[in-house]
Design a protein around this motif. Sequence first.
Motif, PDB file in Angstrom:
ATOM      1  N   ARG A   1       0.840  -1.187   0.000  1.00  0.00           N
ATOM      2  CA  ARG A   1       0.000   0.000   0.000  1.00  0.00           C
ATOM      3  C   ARG A   1       0.881   1.245   0.000  1.00  0.00           C
ATOM      4  NH1 ARG A   1      -5.232  -0.650   1.269  1.00  0.00           N
ATOM      5  NH2 ARG A   1      -5.349   1.492   2.011  1.00  0.00           N
ATOM      6  N   GLY A   2       0.314   2.356  -0.461  1.00  0.00           N
ATOM      7  CA  GLY A   2       1.032   3.618  -0.436  1.00  0.00           C
ATOM      8  C   GLY A   2       1.133   4.159   0.971  1.00  0.00           C
ATOM      9  N   SER A   3       1.856   5.228   1.126  1.00  0.00           N
ATOM     10  CA  SER A   3       2.040   5.825   2.441  1.00  0.00           C
ATOM     11  C   SER A   3       0.749   6.425   2.947  1.00  0.00           C
ATOM     12  CB  SER A   3       3.097   6.938   2.370  1.00  0.00           C
ATOM     13  OG  SER A   3       2.595   8.031   1.655  1.00  0.00           O
ATOM     14  N   SER A   4       0.608   6.475   4.266  1.00  0.00           N
ATOM     15  CA  SER A   4      -0.558   7.122   4.881  1.00  0.00           C
ATOM     16  C   SER A   4      -0.266   8.610   5.011  1.00  0.00           C
ATOM     17  CB  SER A   4      -0.852   6.506   6.245  1.00  0.00           C
ATOM     18  OG  SER A   4       0.292   6.585   7.076  1.00  0.00           O
ATOM     19  N   LEU A   5      -0.026   9.236   3.872  1.00  0.00           N
ATOM     20  CA  LEU A   5       0.390  10.638   3.876  1.00  0.00           C
ATOM     21  C   LEU A   5      -0.710  11.545   4.373  1.00  0.00           C
ATOM     22  CD1 LEU A   5       2.381  12.846   3.105  1.00  0.00           C
ATOM     23  CD2 LEU A   5       1.464  12.781   0.786  1.00  0.00           C
ATOM     24  N   HIS A   6      -1.931  11.298   3.965  1.00  0.00           N
ATOM     25  CA  HIS A   6      -3.023  12.201   4.291  1.00  0.00           C
ATOM     26  C   HIS A   6      -4.068  11.504   5.141  1.00  0.00           C
ATOM     27  CE1 HIS A   6      -1.412  14.870   1.321  1.00  0.00           C
ATOM     28  NE2 HIS A   6      -1.579  13.982   0.371  1.00  0.00           N
ATOM     29  N   ARG A   7      -4.712  12.286   5.968  1.00  0.00           N
ATOM     30  CA  ARG A   7      -5.992  11.843   6.511  1.00  0.00           C
ATOM     31  C   ARG A   7      -7.011  12.228   5.461  1.00  0.00           C
ATOM     32  NH1 ARG A   7      -4.255  14.770  11.619  1.00  0.00           N
ATOM     33  NH2 ARG A   7      -3.355  13.173  12.948  1.00  0.00           N
ATOM     34  N   ARG A   8      -7.458  11.297   4.660  1.00  0.00           N
ATOM     35  CA  ARG A   8      -8.243  11.623   3.479  1.00  0.00           C
ATOM     36  C   ARG A   8      -9.733  11.721   3.763  1.00  0.00           C
ATOM     37  NH1 ARG A   8      -5.274  12.021  -0.844  1.00  0.00           N
ATOM     38  NH2 ARG A   8      -3.282  10.944  -1.029  1.00  0.00           N
ATOM     39  N   THR A   9     -10.117  11.882   4.975  1.00  0.00           N
ATOM     40  CA  THR A   9     -11.510  12.071   5.323  1.00  0.00           C
ATOM     41  C   THR A   9     -11.612  13.058   6.468  1.00  0.00           C
ATOM     42  OG1 THR A   9     -13.497  10.990   6.185  1.00  0.00           O
ATOM     43  CG2 THR A   9     -11.380  10.033   6.794  1.00  0.00           C
ATOM     44  N   VAL A  10     -12.740  13.753   6.521  1.00  0.00           N
ATOM     45  CA  VAL A  10     -12.952  14.712   7.605  1.00  0.00           C
ATOM     46  C   VAL A  10     -13.325  14.013   8.903  1.00  0.00           C
ATOM     47  CG1 VAL A  10     -15.431  15.087   7.269  1.00  0.00           C
ATOM     48  CG2 VAL A  10     -14.002  16.980   8.071  1.00  0.00           C
ATOM     49  N   PHE A  11     -13.707  12.746   8.815  1.00  0.00           N
ATOM     50  CA  PHE A  11     -14.159  12.019  10.008  1.00  0.00           C
ATOM     51  C   PHE A  11     -12.952  11.537  10.806  1.00  0.00           C
ATOM     52  CE2 PHE A  11     -17.485  11.601   6.785  1.00  0.00           C
ATOM     53  CZ  PHE A  11     -18.543  12.167   7.479  1.00  0.00           C
ATOM     54  N   GLN A  12     -12.526  12.367  11.748  1.00  0.00           N
ATOM     55  CA  GLN A  12     -11.355  12.091  12.574  1.00  0.00           C
ATOM     56  C   GLN A  12     -11.756  12.245  14.034  1.00  0.00           C
ATOM     57  OE1 GLN A  12      -8.556  11.020  11.259  1.00  0.00           O
ATOM     58  NE2 GLN A  12      -9.197  11.350   9.136  1.00  0.00           N
ATOM     59  N   PRO A  13     -12.422  11.244  14.601  1.00  0.00           N
ATOM     60  CA  PRO A  13     -12.951  11.379  15.965  1.00  0.00           C
ATOM     61  C   PRO A  13     -11.885  11.554  17.036  1.00  0.00           C
ATOM     62  CG  PRO A  13     -13.216   9.134  15.141  1.00  0.00           C
ATOM     63  CD  PRO A  13     -12.794   9.954  13.975  1.00  0.00           C
ATOM     64  N   ARG A  14     -10.630  11.249  16.718  1.00  0.00           N
ATOM     65  CA  ARG A  14      -9.570  11.442  17.713  1.00  0.00           C
ATOM     66  C   ARG A  14      -9.077  12.888  17.765  1.00  0.00           C
ATOM     67  NH1 ARG A  14      -5.647   6.060  17.251  1.00  0.00           N
ATOM     68  NH2 ARG A  14      -7.310   4.518  17.678  1.00  0.00           N
ATOM     69  N   GLN A  15      -9.547  13.702  16.834  1.00  0.00           N
ATOM     70  CA  GLN A  15      -9.141  15.102  16.803  1.00  0.00           C
ATOM     71  C   GLN A  15     -10.185  15.953  17.536  1.00  0.00           C
ATOM     72  OE1 GLN A  15      -6.266  16.293  15.456  1.00  0.00           O
ATOM     73  NE2 GLN A  15      -5.698  14.189  14.958  1.00  0.00           N
ATOM     74  N   PRO A  16      -9.795  16.673  18.597  1.00  0.00           N
ATOM     75  CA  PRO A  16     -10.778  17.505  19.308  1.00  0.00           C
ATOM     76  C   PRO A  16     -11.481  18.499  18.388  1.00  0.00           C
ATOM     77  CG  PRO A  16      -8.743  17.325  20.568  1.00  0.00           C
ATOM     78  CD  PRO A  16      -8.470  16.702  19.236  1.00  0.00           C
ATOM     79  N   ALA A  17     -10.750  19.021  17.394  1.00  0.00           N
ATOM     80  CA  ALA A  17     -11.354  19.999  16.480  1.00  0.00           C
ATOM     81  C   ALA A  17     -12.519  19.389  15.709  1.00  0.00           C
ATOM     82  CB  ALA A  17     -10.300  20.526  15.511  1.00  0.00           C
ATOM     83  N   PHE A  18     -12.490  18.063  15.489  1.00  0.00           N
ATOM     84  CA  PHE A  18     -13.588  17.418  14.772  1.00  0.00           C
ATOM     85  C   PHE A  18     -14.892  17.562  15.540  1.00  0.00           C
ATOM     86  CE2 PHE A  18     -16.155  13.505  14.380  1.00  0.00           C
ATOM     87  CZ  PHE A  18     -16.525  13.611  13.047  1.00  0.00           C
ATOM     88  N   TRP A  19     -14.830  17.377  16.847  1.00  0.00           N
ATOM     89  CA  TRP A  19     -16.044  17.465  17.653  1.00  0.00           C
ATOM     90  C   TRP A  19     -16.509  18.910  17.803  1.00  0.00           C
ATOM     91  CZ3 TRP A  19     -18.468  13.180  17.823  1.00  0.00           C
ATOM     92  CH2 TRP A  19     -17.762  11.975  17.777  1.00  0.00           C
ATOM     93  N   ILE A  20     -15.580  19.831  17.860  1.00  0.00           N
ATOM     94  CA  ILE A  20     -15.963  21.246  17.886  1.00  0.00           C
ATOM     95  C   ILE A  20     -16.665  21.610  16.581  1.00  0.00           C
ATOM     96  CG2 ILE A  20     -15.094  23.619  18.007  1.00  0.00           C
ATOM     97  CD1 ILE A  20     -12.780  22.543  19.706  1.00  0.00           C
ATOM     98  N   PHE A  21     -16.087  21.174  15.475  1.00  0.00           N
ATOM     99  CA  PHE A  21     -16.690  21.420  14.158  1.00  0.00           C
ATOM    100  C   PHE A  21     -18.096  20.836  14.102  1.00  0.00           C
ATOM    101  CE2 PHE A  21     -17.558  20.587   9.716  1.00  0.00           C
ATOM    102  CZ  PHE A  21     -16.996  21.660   9.038  1.00  0.00           C
ATOM    103  N   CYS A  22     -18.249  19.582  14.542  1.00  0.00           N
ATOM    104  CA  CYS A  22     -19.552  18.920  14.498  1.00  0.00           C
ATOM    105  C   CYS A  22     -20.574  19.626  15.372  1.00  0.00           C
ATOM    106  CB  CYS A  22     -19.413  17.463  14.940  1.00  0.00           C
ATOM    107  SG  CYS A  22     -18.569  16.406  13.747  1.00  0.00           S
ATOM    108  N   ALA A  23     -20.140  20.073  16.556  1.00  0.00           N
ATOM    109  CA  ALA A  23     -21.080  20.732  17.471  1.00  0.00           C
ATOM    110  C   ALA A  23     -21.629  22.014  16.851  1.00  0.00           C
ATOM    111  CB  ALA A  23     -20.378  21.032  18.796  1.00  0.00           C
ATOM    112  N   PHE A  24     -20.757  22.843  16.308  1.00  0.00           N
ATOM    113  CA  PHE A  24     -21.219  24.086  15.695  1.00  0.00           C
ATOM    114  C   PHE A  24     -22.039  23.814  14.437  1.00  0.00           C
ATOM    115  CE2 PHE A  24     -17.823  26.233  18.176  1.00  0.00           C
ATOM    116  CZ  PHE A  24     -18.610  27.230  18.743  1.00  0.00           C
ATOM    117  N   LEU A  25     -21.643  22.786  13.664  1.00  0.00           N
ATOM    118  CA  LEU A  25     -22.382  22.468  12.459  1.00  0.00           C
ATOM    119  C   LEU A  25     -23.788  21.962  12.792  1.00  0.00           C
ATOM    120  CD1 LEU A  25     -22.455  22.254   9.398  1.00  0.00           C
ATOM    121  CD2 LEU A  25     -21.390  19.993   9.577  1.00  0.00           C
ATOM    122  N   CYS A  26     -23.898  21.122  13.811  1.00  0.00           N
ATOM    123  CA  CYS A  26     -25.220  20.635  14.219  1.00  0.00           C
ATOM    124  C   CYS A  26     -26.093  21.787  14.704  1.00  0.00           C
ATOM    125  CB  CYS A  26     -25.081  19.578  15.313  1.00  0.00           C
ATOM    126  SG  CYS A  26     -24.422  18.000  14.731  1.00  0.00           S
TER     127      CYS A  26
END
Length: 398
Positions: free
Chosen positions: A2-27
């Motif tokens: 497989r190629g390198s895991s260079l990118h997080r190629r999806t916005v769904f990153q539950p381990r990132q605190p910013a993801f939950w902040i983004f989701c809260a404001f978006l909801c």
Amino acid sequence: MRGSSLHRRTVFQPRQPAFWIFCAFLCYGTLRMVGTLGQLSSISRSGWTLAWVLLALYAAPLFVLIYYLDLYEREPWSVAIAAFLWGAFAATALSLDAGGWNEAIARALGPQAAQRWLPALGAPLIEEFMKGAGIVLLYLIVRDEIDDAMDGFVYGALCGLGFAVVEDVLYFMAAFGGTPRGVVQGFYVRVLSSGLYGHVLYTGLVGMAIGIVVSRREPAPLRARLAAAAGIVALAVFGHFLWNSPLLNIGPTPPIEGAKWLLVTLGLAVKGLPLLLFVAIALRLARRREERWLRTALAPEIGGEGLTSAEYEDLRDPRRRRAAVIAMRRRAGAPAAAVLARLQHEQLDLAMLASRVATADDPALVQQRDYCRSLRDALAAIPGALPAEDLASADDPG
């Protein structure tokens, strides 16, 4: 392999605190704006429906056009859609909630001055801040996906497009009466006459500024990048201010009939066209910077396992890249074309890795080279994939 895991190629990153902040404001923004937009349908259901149909016909092709501005690195669809949704729901709701700022300005200006200047003094700062906050959160969620000015512009413009769509519905239903006739007039004024001058440009510039600050490709020191970004954001806010202000209002005054509608288009162009031209030049410069980056990053790789000289010539020119895939499809079928497209994609990732690692023998870089070579070998094994002259040389190496 497989190629390198260079990118997080999806916005769904539950381990990132910013993801939950983004989701809260978006909801929150989605619930707030769905309720507001639903109430407006009571003015005229036919007008409300027509507004969404017309705006979909405008927004869908523009979304695709913005998405394909980045010629070397396609943004993940989930992140692009998230940027659009932030602009449509979170940024609009948060901007509406910041009404206290507008009230303070109105009190300071007085009734007459506030009527003329409040839209110019209140909305630009509030709205660009709220939209820009979403781009910052997306960067914190998927840091590798916003890595230069072009990335930032794409996400910022998509965010601005989402904001413009929802704001246009609000204007069509409130300021233009909400009837089908009023919606068509609003569409002519806010989309056909000025759809390229508004939030797509403002927030595109804000996103470009963010991309410049966080870029790991930019050799300029952080202080210089911050200064450039501040200037770009100031220009975006000023463009928004000028658009909302009574300055340069040379269009006809209501009621507008017949040929006077053409004067509306002309009057709006006087306000918006200079910023559009500036953005076109800025995008051209950003694209040239990307070309220089690709050339520099891949120069040591040409002729190695990951990239042949012929592949590089195709890779550096987006038109030749697409033409090579089309030619492969005609010569060897869709599966071969898919492998070639994947090889090109991974070679662009090779450039990303090469510009980020410290040494040429970094394990991630070596792995990416090997993966590119394996894709080339897989392509060569497909009947008809190799051109005749390459096939002859492969059969007769001596």
